[in-house]
Design a protein around this motif. Structure first.
Motif, PDB file in Angstrom:
ATOM      1  N   ILE A   2       0.854  -1.184   0.000  1.00 39.97           N
ATOM      2  CA  ILE A   2       0.000   0.000   0.000  1.00 39.97           C
ATOM      3  C   ILE A   2       0.889   1.233   0.000  1.00 39.97           C
ATOM      4  CG2 ILE A   2      -1.736   1.280   1.273  1.00 39.97           C
ATOM      5  CD1 ILE A   2      -2.706  -1.410   2.357  1.00 39.97           C
ATOM      6  N   LEU A   3       0.640   2.118  -0.951  1.00 37.91           N
ATOM      7  CA  LEU A   3       1.430   3.345  -1.031  1.00 37.91           C
ATOM      8  C   LEU A   3       0.992   4.325   0.048  1.00 37.91           C
ATOM      9  CD1 LEU A   3       1.480   3.920  -4.880  1.00 37.91           C
ATOM     10  CD2 LEU A   3       3.327   3.063  -3.446  1.00 37.91           C
ATOM     11  N   PRO A   4       1.939   5.084   0.588  1.00 35.87           N
ATOM     12  CA  PRO A   4       1.570   6.079   1.601  1.00 35.87           C
ATOM     13  C   PRO A   4       0.862   7.272   0.965  1.00 35.87           C
ATOM     14  CG  PRO A   4       3.899   6.248   1.079  1.00 35.87           C
ATOM     15  CD  PRO A   4       3.371   5.057   0.319  1.00 35.87           C
ATOM     16  N   PHE A   5       0.022   7.870   1.734  1.00 38.87           N
ATOM     17  CA  PHE A   5      -0.700   9.065   1.313  1.00 38.87           C
ATOM     18  C   PHE A   5      -0.164  10.272   2.065  1.00 38.87           C
ATOM     19  CE2 PHE A   5      -3.814   5.798   0.357  1.00 38.87           C
ATOM     20  CZ  PHE A   5      -4.402   6.251  -0.815  1.00 38.87           C
ATOM     21  N   SER A   6      -0.411  11.436   1.485  1.00 39.42           N
ATOM     22  CA  SER A   6      -0.279  12.688   2.206  1.00 39.42           C
ATOM     23  C   SER A   6      -1.692  13.184   2.466  1.00 39.42           C
ATOM     24  CB  SER A   6       0.483  13.726   1.383  1.00 39.42           C
ATOM     25  OG  SER A   6       1.818  13.310   1.185  1.00 39.42           O
ATOM     26  N   ALA A   7      -1.883  13.844   3.589  1.00 37.72           N
ATOM     27  CA  ALA A   7      -3.193  14.406   3.921  1.00 37.72           C
ATOM     28  C   ALA A   7      -3.062  15.917   4.009  1.00 37.72           C
ATOM     29  CB  ALA A   7      -3.708  13.846   5.240  1.00 37.72           C
ATOM     30  N   TYR A   8      -4.018  16.614   3.454  1.00 35.58           N
ATOM     31  CA  TYR A   8      -4.052  18.077   3.478  1.00 35.58           C
ATOM     32  C   TYR A   8      -5.278  18.468   4.285  1.00 35.58           C
ATOM     33  CZ  TYR A   8      -0.403  17.578   0.124  1.00 35.58           C
ATOM     34  OH  TYR A   8       0.790  17.233  -0.458  1.00 35.58           O
ATOM     35  N   VAL A   9      -5.074  19.364   5.267  1.00 34.93           N
ATOM     36  CA  VAL A   9      -6.094  19.600   6.292  1.00 34.93           C
ATOM     37  C   VAL A   9      -6.448  21.085   6.392  1.00 34.93           C
ATOM     38  CG1 VAL A   9      -6.649  19.330   8.745  1.00 34.93           C
ATOM     39  CG2 VAL A   9      -5.181  17.640   7.606  1.00 34.93           C
ATOM     40  N   ASP A  10      -7.738  21.350   6.521  1.00 36.85           N
ATOM     41  CA  ASP A  10      -8.228  22.707   6.791  1.00 36.85           C
ATOM     42  C   ASP A  10      -9.434  22.603   7.717  1.00 36.85           C
ATOM     43  OD1 ASP A  10      -8.293  25.467   6.704  1.00 36.85           O
ATOM     44  OD2 ASP A  10      -9.224  25.588   4.742  1.00 36.85           O
ATOM     45  N   GLU A  11      -9.825  23.715   8.245  1.00 43.29           N
ATOM     46  CA  GLU A  11     -10.896  23.774   9.239  1.00 43.29           C
ATOM     47  C   GLU A  11     -12.051  24.639   8.760  1.00 43.29           C
ATOM     48  OE1 GLU A  11      -9.258  27.674  11.645  1.00 43.29           O
ATOM     49  OE2 GLU A  11      -9.279  25.757  12.664  1.00 43.29           O
ATOM     50  N   SER A  12     -13.160  24.490   9.452  1.00 43.21           N
ATOM     51  CA  SER A  12     -14.308  25.363   9.281  1.00 43.21           C
ATOM     52  C   SER A  12     -15.100  25.324  10.586  1.00 43.21           C
ATOM     53  CB  SER A  12     -15.187  24.891   8.115  1.00 43.21           C
ATOM     54  OG  SER A  12     -16.249  25.805   7.899  1.00 43.21           O
ATOM     55  N   MET A  13     -15.832  26.374  10.845  1.00 41.21           N
ATOM     56  CA  MET A  13     -16.666  26.412  12.047  1.00 41.21           C
ATOM     57  C   MET A  13     -18.077  26.830  11.663  1.00 41.21           C
ATOM     58  SD  MET A  13     -14.176  28.075  14.891  1.00 41.21           S
ATOM     59  CE  MET A  13     -13.272  29.104  13.770  1.00 41.21           C
ATOM     60  N   VAL A  14     -19.031  26.268  12.369  1.00 45.06           N
ATOM     61  CA  VAL A  14     -20.426  26.636  12.207  1.00 45.06           C
ATOM     62  C   VAL A  14     -20.882  27.081  13.591  1.00 45.06           C
ATOM     63  CG1 VAL A  14     -22.687  25.916  11.373  1.00 45.06           C
ATOM     64  CG2 VAL A  14     -20.626  24.799  10.484  1.00 45.06           C
ATOM     65  N   LEU A  15     -20.617  28.332  13.896  1.00 43.10           N
ATOM     66  CA  LEU A  15     -20.909  28.823  15.245  1.00 43.10           C
ATOM     67  C   LEU A  15     -22.394  28.739  15.574  1.00 43.10           C
ATOM     68  CD1 LEU A  15     -18.450  31.851  15.466  1.00 43.10           C
ATOM     69  CD2 LEU A  15     -18.175  29.541  16.394  1.00 43.10           C
ATOM     70  N   ALA A  16     -23.248  28.962  14.577  1.00 43.72           N
ATOM     71  CA  ALA A  16     -24.693  28.897  14.821  1.00 43.72           C
ATOM     72  C   ALA A  16     -25.146  27.504  15.244  1.00 43.72           C
ATOM     73  CB  ALA A  16     -25.455  29.343  13.571  1.00 43.72           C
ATOM     74  N   ARG A  17     -24.397  26.474  14.854  1.00 42.50           N
ATOM     75  CA  ARG A  17     -24.732  25.089  15.196  1.00 42.50           C
ATOM     76  C   ARG A  17     -23.755  24.501  16.207  1.00 42.50           C
ATOM     77  NH1 ARG A  17     -28.983  22.239  12.539  1.00 42.50           N
ATOM     78  NH2 ARG A  17     -27.787  20.597  13.475  1.00 42.50           N
ATOM     79  N   SER A  18     -22.800  25.317  16.676  1.00 45.80           N
ATOM     80  CA  SER A  18     -21.795  24.884  17.654  1.00 45.80           C
ATOM     81  C   SER A  18     -20.979  23.693  17.161  1.00 45.80           C
ATOM     82  CB  SER A  18     -22.455  24.549  18.994  1.00 45.80           C
ATOM     83  OG  SER A  18     -23.132  25.664  19.504  1.00 45.80           O
ATOM     84  N   VAL A  19     -20.514  23.786  15.885  1.00 40.51           N
ATOM     85  CA  VAL A  19     -19.752  22.699  15.274  1.00 40.51           C
ATOM     86  C   VAL A  19     -18.392  23.217  14.797  1.00 40.51           C
ATOM     87  CG1 VAL A  19     -19.690  21.032  13.358  1.00 40.51           C
ATOM     88  CG2 VAL A  19     -21.835  21.485  14.551  1.00 40.51           C
ATOM     89  N   TYR A  20     -17.361  22.434  15.086  1.00 41.26           N
ATOM     90  CA  TYR A  20     -16.007  22.691  14.599  1.00 41.26           C
ATOM     91  C   TYR A  20     -15.649  21.542  13.662  1.00 41.26           C
ATOM     92  CZ  TYR A  20     -11.069  23.917  14.597  1.00 41.26           C
ATOM     93  OH  TYR A  20      -9.800  24.300  14.211  1.00 41.26           O
ATOM     94  N   LEU A  21     -15.173  21.859  12.465  1.00 40.35           N
ATOM     95  CA  LEU A  21     -14.860  20.841  11.466  1.00 40.35           C
ATOM     96  C   LEU A  21     -13.384  20.865  11.094  1.00 40.35           C
ATOM     97  CD1 LEU A  21     -17.795  21.633   9.019  1.00 40.35           C
ATOM     98  CD2 LEU A  21     -17.662  19.650  10.518  1.00 40.35           C
ATOM     99  N   LEU A  22     -12.798  19.699  10.999  1.00 40.26           N
ATOM    100  CA  LEU A  22     -11.472  19.533  10.405  1.00 40.26           C
ATOM    101  C   LEU A  22     -11.646  18.562   9.245  1.00 40.26           C
ATOM    102  CD1 LEU A  22      -8.679  19.103  13.129  1.00 40.26           C
ATOM    103  CD2 LEU A  22      -8.919  20.912  11.437  1.00 40.26           C
ATOM    104  N   ALA A  23     -11.255  18.994   8.058  1.00 33.42           N
ATOM    105  CA  ALA A  23     -11.360  18.140   6.880  1.00 33.42           C
ATOM    106  C   ALA A  23      -9.964  17.805   6.382  1.00 33.42           C
ATOM    107  CB  ALA A  23     -12.143  18.852   5.778  1.00 33.42           C
ATOM    108  N   ALA A  24      -9.760  16.538   6.067  1.00 36.43           N
ATOM    109  CA  ALA A  24      -8.497  16.073   5.496  1.00 36.43           C
ATOM    110  C   ALA A  24      -8.782  15.378   4.181  1.00 36.43           C
ATOM    111  CB  ALA A  24      -7.806  15.110   6.450  1.00 36.43           C
ATOM    112  N   VAL A  25      -8.017  15.715   3.162  1.00 42.55           N
ATOM    113  CA  VAL A  25      -8.111  15.048   1.875  1.00 42.55           C
ATOM    114  C   VAL A  25      -6.837  14.236   1.688  1.00 42.55           C
ATOM    115  CG1 VAL A  25      -8.265  15.365  -0.622  1.00 42.55           C
ATOM    116  CG2 VAL A  25      -9.599  16.813   0.904  1.00 42.55           C
ATOM    117  N   LEU A  26      -7.006  12.973   1.319  1.00 46.17           N
ATOM    118  CA  LEU A  26      -5.871  12.075   1.116  1.00 46.17           C
ATOM    119  C   LEU A  26      -5.431  12.143  -0.342  1.00 46.17           C
ATOM    120  CD1 LEU A  26      -7.153   8.940   3.062  1.00 46.17           C
ATOM    121  CD2 LEU A  26      -6.043  10.992   3.947  1.00 46.17           C
ATOM    122  N   VAL A  27      -4.127  12.327  -0.523  1.00 48.81           N
ATOM    123  CA  VAL A  27      -3.588  12.449  -1.871  1.00 48.81           C
ATOM    124  C   VAL A  27      -2.401  11.494  -2.005  1.00 48.81           C
ATOM    125  CG1 VAL A  27      -2.567  14.005  -3.572  1.00 48.81           C
ATOM    126  CG2 VAL A  27      -4.312  14.877  -1.996  1.00 48.81           C
ATOM    127  N   ALA A  28      -2.497  10.586  -2.964  1.00 50.97           N
ATOM    128  CA  ALA A  28      -1.385   9.684  -3.248  1.00 50.97           C
ATOM    129  C   ALA A  28      -0.318  10.448  -4.032  1.00 50.97           C
ATOM    130  CB  ALA A  28      -1.877   8.487  -4.054  1.00 50.97           C
TER     131      ALA A  28
END
Length: 189
Positions: A2-28
């Protein structure tokens, strides 16, 4: 093998819903240059980078369709019960979950969107502590990068933006991107 991946990460917040998001996309490694080229081709004249927050709905539709065609895979961690005064705590909780999951997905390099020196240093210190407690794989190498110089950071920005709209009840963008995305929920206390 299995080849290793790199992950690229950014955030977003939805203050009205009290949610914190971290999104990672995997790139071979073999996908990286093609993805960068595809993303740069989406830039408008004089636009230094793609940024979900700066785009209107028509443009968001164009971006989501182009990204959905790339069929990216990734992980989104949604932290609920966000206290707006404790955003860094929410980030730490989500980051711990995300790094553990990335370790299970053959990720070696994790590239976060740069915030500022002090905040990036806090992230680094958290990763060192998590490695010391064996809470994340020791092979994970973390770095922080300016999204103007790394187009692959535009992917998690758009995915996090689409997910944040879905958290508000508008899932028309997220529904096109969620196919290869794992979503984990974390309660923040």
């Amino acid at each position: 093998m299995i080849l290793p991946f790199s992950a690229y990460v950014d955030e977003s917040m939805v203050l009205a819903r009290s949610v914190y998001l971290l999104a990672a996309v995997l790139v071979a490694p073999h996908q990286a240059d093609r993805y960068r080229a595809e993303l740069r081709a989406l830039l408008l004249r004089r636009q230094p980078r793609l940024h979900w927050r700066d785009e209107n709905d028509k443009r968001r539709t164009q971006l989501v369709e182009a990204i959905a065609a790339l069929r990216p895979s990734g992980i989104v961690v949604a932290g609920s019960r966000l206290d707006p005064k404790r955003q860094e705590r929410a980030r730490r909780k989500c980051m711990q979950c995300l790094l553990w999951e990335l370790g299970d997905h053959h990720v070696v390099d994790v590239v976060f969107e740069r915030r500022d020196r002090e905040l990036d240093q806090r992230d680094h210190e958290l990763a060192v502590a998590l490695k010391g407690r064996h809470s994340i794989p020791p092979r994970l190498q973390l770095s922080w990068c300016d999204p103007k110089s790394e187009p692959l950071l535009w992917l998690p920005d758009i995915i996090a933006g689409a997910k944040s709209l879905a958290e508000r009840g508008d899932d028309r963008f997220w529904s096109q991107l969620e196919v290869n995305m794992l979503v984990h929920s974390v309660e923040i206390r």
